[in-house]
Design a protein around this motif. Structure first.
Motif, PDB file in Angstrom:
ATOM      1  N   SER A 111       0.980  -0.526  -6.316  1.00 53.62           N
ATOM      2  CA  SER A 111       0.105  -0.797  -5.172  1.00 53.62           C
ATOM      3  C   SER A 111       0.474  -2.102  -4.483  1.00 53.62           C
ATOM      4  CB  SER A 111      -1.352  -0.857  -5.635  1.00 53.62           C
ATOM      5  OG  SER A 111      -1.535  -1.921  -6.563  1.00 53.62           O
ATOM      6  N   GLU A 112       1.200  -2.979  -5.172  1.00 59.32           N
ATOM      7  CA  GLU A 112       1.609  -4.249  -4.568  1.00 59.32           C
ATOM      8  C   GLU A 112       2.951  -4.144  -3.855  1.00 59.32           C
ATOM      9  OE1 GLU A 112      -0.477  -7.763  -7.111  1.00 59.32           O
ATOM     10  OE2 GLU A 112       1.355  -6.927  -7.973  1.00 59.32           O
ATOM     11  N   GLY A 113       3.580  -2.982  -3.908  1.00 64.99           N
ATOM     12  CA  GLY A 113       4.829  -2.797  -3.188  1.00 64.99           C
ATOM     13  C   GLY A 113       5.965  -2.357  -4.088  1.00 64.99           C
TER      14      GLY A 113
ATOM     15  N   SER B  90       1.202  -5.308   1.132  1.00 65.67           N
ATOM     16  CA  SER B  90       2.109  -4.975   0.040  1.00 65.67           C
ATOM     17  C   SER B  90       3.445  -5.634   0.377  1.00 65.67           C
ATOM     18  CB  SER B  90       2.282  -3.458  -0.113  1.00 65.67           C
ATOM     19  OG  SER B  90       2.842  -2.900   1.064  1.00 65.67           O
TER      20      SER B  90
ATOM     21  N   ARG C  38       4.476 -11.982  -4.948  1.00 68.81           N
ATOM     22  CA  ARG C  38       3.177 -11.306  -4.841  1.00 68.81           C
ATOM     23  C   ARG C  38       1.997 -12.249  -5.036  1.00 68.81           C
ATOM     24  NH1 ARG C  38       5.501  -6.307  -8.491  1.00 68.81           N
ATOM     25  NH2 ARG C  38       6.405  -5.104  -6.752  1.00 68.81           N
TER      26      ARG C  38
END
Length: 1136
Positions: free
Chosen positions: A576-578, A773, A795
């Motif tokens: 979900s963060e990329g 993201s 992040r």
């Protein structure tokens, strides 16, 4: 003892050991990471030659430096050396055709250029590697027997005058000429270097001077073999390359003049001055200049380089840091300006704020106080700084990536004019001899009595002091002697104690790399994993349809010279963060890492205001980090925060030892900004004073305003490219809209603007990272664990902002770059942009002919057609018709679409005339294709293939290409190989068919957008003016073309020009019909489209502004998730 022998002895007795950075090749110092072969020789006629053998080279290159430049111009013929440089290309005794060299070179995938400097004229070119010998046979005759045709001179004189016309509105050229014109009138520097029609024709002809005879005489006197150096790079062995050099350059005679001596001080009798000047652009600068001892002979100690390092430092204690703290300056640069055999000059230039302009005497005093600190510390106490700079230079040279062949040989031939052969490659890269006396001599030159101070600004009190006009460019300026009070201030006699107690020499650099171990297990400096190559040598040949098989083909039989196929990364994380992509370098042997980041932030560019805030956030953070990051840049580590329509970008590159440290410093700043902001309470943002200083925010607000204002004063051809990019890219916001918003804030906020803008930026930072993201690439000398650690730092801003879980659509992997606005087939769109620079008398046009979405087929076609069109356009529009100095034709990529473009800028024709001339050229080029032989087409096709087969040269170049695919979402890591196959299969018949269908005037599927850059004519007036005036311009253009031998197009079909709402309605209807069936556009093949589409009965030109164009036209669909899914499937299959 000769200079060469003295240099050899100094190198052997060096104070700093550089042995780990170099290897000796036939007596030449080269980088330890460079496995090419070298040789140096002095020919019997005195010419000095260096050759480089690179068996992997697909492109060969050559450069010749002649030790004569503008300082040797005849006093009654300003621009002599520059004029001769232009003419030498146009025919010789054995190859007399004016366009023979250019045409032959284009057919063999080459390009050539030249430049005239103060004491050197440098000619250089590159060509398909297999054509090097044939090219030398032709090119060498420039220096033996150029013809200097009368007709060629008459035409080229117009281009030289056009070049001068282009420079008239450029502040850099204006200030350079002001410096020349106000130098010692007895010194050769005090002249007009480039020349124009007046100095090269009107004045001398009126005085009875035979200009062509004078140019021939200049060639005979100065183009002599003992004053020439040549550098060659090819795939042949050094013996063959040197044999060719002897064969073709033996005819260059050694009968001319000796090298002129110009004098050691160009500012003699012209110092202790304060000048003021009015620039054309909105800018404020102060420049301090001195003449210093000649530096060329000090290349082993580089004393002026050490002075440049200290005066140009941007860390704690520096001049810039002190001036920033007082709100007086935003930027500073320092270093040699002129560096000739007889003299050198040194410049400190500072970009001022409005408040700094009110304190120019104090700004200069700050510089002089720092110089006194350097002098009082004593040279010996600064030896550690020299050693630190030398260590950085040695590391950089040791692991230096390969530059392109053309720039490489140009640098070699230029340096060889004053360097012994041993140091031709290492030249100024390796400081190794500590010479305190030479360093002290440089510092002793930096006195108030010897300085020339120049203040440039448009402010009223500066304009009021400018009562003179520089004779060549007409620049307004004033000049007076520095007052006794100024001299006392600059000498430190005006008061007691130090006026700037915060000044100090820098501390040791914490970013210096000392660990060069490689994570791949290769030895440092070993450029190829030869074990892998040896294993694959025995494997059977494979079809070139996969990346692995292309790698095999690249490895088989190739020396250790670089990789020909783009390395494919591994997807380490998709959450979900990329996404995190990683590739540990196992090929180049460089201890360097590249980190590329694209934050996907939906609110980054949803409006012009948000786009402006995103841009300012990156600029202000970069400003705030300047003191820290400067030390990193000195140590070979670089970073940049940018912005796109998708969000902020971040890039870090350099030696891997400290790359993670720099990355963490930058992401910590991003995280602090994200945590400090609050969408609902701007006051809360102000409670975090350590994040985004108000000073940095204020500086960047003013600087961004200047940038937007100065865009209007850019050269018209450049402004046309800006306008085309805005018009063609979805999601882009015009700089005019952002300027209006910024000025409104400044007016509304008043003196509180920095504080209030800071609050806006922190709130925007929180918004950016709340829904965000990150797509990350870690490439180079980094292990998997290190890559994950770096991703964690990247992040951290998401976590600081407490990012919300992304929606399912945000988890997809679409292209991060904008989509292209594509005019519908059969449409001619035109955007008219009035010139806003009263000093620019040029007109310009940027014609874009879109073929369609960027696919293998369209890229191959535009590469071939663009390559075939480049030289004919130059020949017809610049050489024969002499429209102007700026003429270009070739392929282009705009967002995710490709096509053909033609760019022309002219001082002699209006933009509408240029539009007509471009259309006539395209019609004539159609005839060129029709008459082209298969043999010539195959030569050009093979040359295009050779360019795409050039090996990747470094970790940085490989990372750039990998990131292009990752960030764009295309994942075509074998792009070059796929395009090579596609180009190799193209036939001349197919190229003719596509040109007739998509590019030729009146073509049924033509998608044309013309950006018309014209003076004093608005878009609203353009439609009304398109009638009689357009017809008159077209007639005048046609007449000029006929005189220059251009092929006349057929009678123009009926043409209707629509403007405003009618234009939008027409484009909207055409676009809706055009887009039908586009979901499968990623597989579009232009060769498969029905060729029997009838031509429209009438041509409609839709004339409208960029916003209307965007509203009416369709977008090229992004490849998006489909390409990513296909790539993942390929990776899974490969593992299986």
């Amino acid at each position: 003892m000769s200079d060469a022998a003295a240099a050899e002895r100094m190198a052997e007795a060096a104070d700093f050991d550089v042995s780990s950075a170099i290897r000796m090749v036939r007596g030449i110092e080269v980088s330890a990471n460079d496995e090419r072969d070298y040789a140096f020789e002095k020919l019997p006629n005195g010419m000095r030659i260096i050759v480089v053998s690179d068996p992997s080279a697909e492109q060969a290159a050559a450069s010749a430096a002649v030790q004569v430049g503008s300082l040797a111009d005849y006093r009654d013929l300003a621009g002599t050396a520059h004029a001769l440089e232009h003419l030498c290309f146009m025919g010789s005794d054995k190859f007399p055709g004016e366009e023979e060299w250019a045409s032959w070179l284009a057919d063999n995938g080459g390009m050539s250029n030249a430049y005239t400097a103060s004491t050197q004229t440098n000619y250089h070119y590159q060509v398909r590697a297999t054509s090097l010998r044939a090219s030398l046979e032709r090119w060498s005759r420039f220096f033996v027997a150029p013809l200097l045709h009368e007709g060629a001179w008459a035409r080229e004189l117009k281009n030289i005058d056009s070049e001068h016309s282009k420079n008239i509105s450029n502040d850099m050229w204006r200030e350079m000429q002001l410096d020349r014109s106000t130098s010692d009138p007895e010194h050769a520097v005090c002249a007009f270097a480039t020349g124009n029609k007046a100095t090269l024709h009107d004045i001398p002809v009126a005085a009875g001077v035979d200009v062509r005879a004078k140019l021939l005489e200049f060639h005979r006197r100065h183009y002599t073999s003992s004053r020439m150096t040549v550098a060659l790079l090819g795939k042949e062995d050094v013996d063959t390359l040197m044999a060719w050099a002897r064969e073709f350059f033996a005819d260059v005679r050694d009968e001319g003049d000796a090298q002129p001596v110009y004098g050691s001080d160009p500012y003699k009798g012209r110092t202790g001055l304060v000048q003021t000047m009015v620039p054309l652009k909105e800018t404020r600068t102060i420049t301090l200049q001195w003449a210093i001892p000649p530096q060329q002979s000090h290349f082993l100690s580089r004393p002026s380089g050490l002075a440049s390092h200290l005066l140009g430092h941007e860390g704690p204690g520096s001049v810039l840091e002190a001036l920033k703290a007082r709100g007086w300056a935003t930027e500073l640069s320092a270093g040699n300006f002129a560096d000739e055999a007889d003299f050198a000059t040194f410049v400190v230039q500072i970009r001022l704020t409005a408040e700094g302009l009110a304190h120019t005497d104090d700004v200069a005093a700050c510089v002089f106080e720092y110089i006194r600190i350097m002098q009082e510390e004593g040279a010996e106490k600064q030896k550690w700084v020299f050693e630190e700079v030398a260590a950085v230079g040695a590391s950089s040279f040791r692991f230096k990536g390969r530059s392109n062949p053309l720039s490489y040989v140009t640098g070699l031939s230029s340096g060889l004019t004053y360097l012994p052969g041993r140091f031709a490659v290492s030249k100024g890269s390796l400081a190794r001899v500590w010479d305190p006396a030479a360093y002290a001599a440089v510092l002793d030159s930096f006195t108030p009595e010897r300085v020339r101070v120049r203040i440039a600004a448009q402010d009223e009190h500066i304009v009021a002091q400018c009562d003179k006009a520089e004779p060549v460019y007409g620049t307004q300026y004033g000049e007076r002697a520095a007052t006794p009070e100024q001299m006392a201030l600059w000498k430190g006699e005006a008061g007691t104690g130090r006026a700037f107690p915060d000044l100090a020499l820098p501390e040791p650099n914490p970013f210096l790399a000392t660990d060069f171990d490689l994570r791949s297990g290769l030895e440092p400096g070993r450029t190829v994993d030869t074990r892998l190559r040896a294993e694959r040598e025995a494997e059977p040949a494979a079809d070139l349809g996969t990346a692995d098989s292309i790698l095999l083909e690249a490895a088989r039989g190739q020396p250790a010279c670089g990789r020909r196929v783009m390395p494919s990364p591994t997807l380490l994380d998709d959450s979900s963060e990329g996404q995190l992509f990683w590739r540990c370098d196992d090929w180049f042997g460089e201890p360097k890492t590249v980190v590329q980041v694209q934050y996907k932030q939906p609110c980054a560019s949803a409006s012009a205001e948000q786009s402006l805030l995103t841009s300012l956030l990156g600029l202000a953070l970069t400003d705030d980090l300047g003191s820290m990051s400067y030390a990193a840049s000195v140590a070979g580590l670089h970073y940049g925060i940018g912005d796109t329509t998708s969000g902020l970008t971040l890039a870090v590159s350099g030696f891997s030892h400290k790359a993670g440290v720099l990355l963490s410093r930058v992401t910590d700043a991003l995280a602090a900004a994200a945590a400090a902001g609050s969408d609902s309470d701007p006051a809360a943002a102000a409670a975090a004073p350590t994040v985004l200083s108000e000073q940095a925010v204020g500086r960047q607000s003013r600087r961004r305003t200047e940038t937007y204002v100065n865009n209007d004063l850019s050269p018209l051809y450049h402004l046309g490219m800006i306008e085309a990019g805005y018009a063609c890219s979805d999601g882009q916001h015009h700089y005019k809209a952002k300027l209006e918003i910024l000025r409104a804030w400044q007016a509304e906020d008043g003196d509180d603007h920095p504080r209030l803008l800071r609050a806006r930026l922190l709130a925007h930072a929180r918004s950016l990272f709340r829904t965000c993201s990150a797509r990350i690439l870690v490439f180079g000398n980094a292990s998997e664990a290190e890559a994950r650690e770096m991703a964690d730092a990247v992040r951290s801003p998401l976590r600081a902002a407490k990012a919300e879980p992304p929606s399912p659509s945000d988890l997809a992997l679409p292209a991060m770059s904008p989509r292209c606005i594509l005019p519908p087939a059969g449409t001619n769109a035109r955007i008219v942009v009035p010139c806003r620079n009263p000093n620019d008398s040029n007109g310009a046009i940027n014609v874009r002919l879109f073929l369609g979405p960027d696919t293998v087929a369209t890229s191959a076609l535009t590469a071939i057609i663009g390559g075939l069109a480049a030289q004919p356009a130059f020949t017809q529009l610049r050489t024969k018709e002499a429209l102007g100095y700026i003429v270009f034709a070739g392929s282009f990529r705009e967002a995710n679409a490709v096509g053909l473009r033609v760019i022309v800028q002219s001082a002699s024709m209006s933009a509408r005339q240029l539009e007509d001339r471009c259309e006539s050229f395209l019609w004539g080029f159609r005839a060129t294709l029709a008459s082209m032989t298969e043999e010539r087409f195959v030569e050009n096709r093979d040359a295009a293939v050779a360019k795409r087969r050039e090996a990747l040269s470094s970790v940085t170049s490989a990372a750039s290409k990998v990131w292009f695919e990752v960030s764009d979402g295309t994942m075509r890591f074998s792009r070059a190989a796929e395009e090579v196959r596609a180009i190799s299969k193209l036939t001349l018949a197919q190229v003719r068919e596509v040109f007739d269908r998509a590019f030729a005037p009146g073509a049924p599927q033509r998608r044309r957008l013309a950006i018309i850059m014209t003076e004093g004519e608005s878009s609203a007036d353009a439609g009304a003016a398109a009638g009689d005036e357009g017809a008159d311009d077209a007639a005048a253009g046609a007449e000029a073309g006929a005189e220059a031998g251009a092929e006349a197009p057929p009678p123009a079909p009926e043409c209707t020009t629509l403007t405003g709402a009618a234009a939008v309605e027409h484009l909207t209807a055409a676009s809706e019909a055009d887009i039908t069936g586009w979901p499968s556009v990623s597989s579009l093949d232009p060769l498969a489209v029905d060729a029997d589409v009838p031509a429209p009965p009438a041509i409609v030109v839709a004339e409208l502004d960029p916003a209307m164009l965007k509203a009416a036209c369709g977008r090229v669909p992004a490849v998006g998730q489909a390409a990513f899914a296909a790539w993942q499937a390929e990776q899974a299959a490969a593992k299986a």
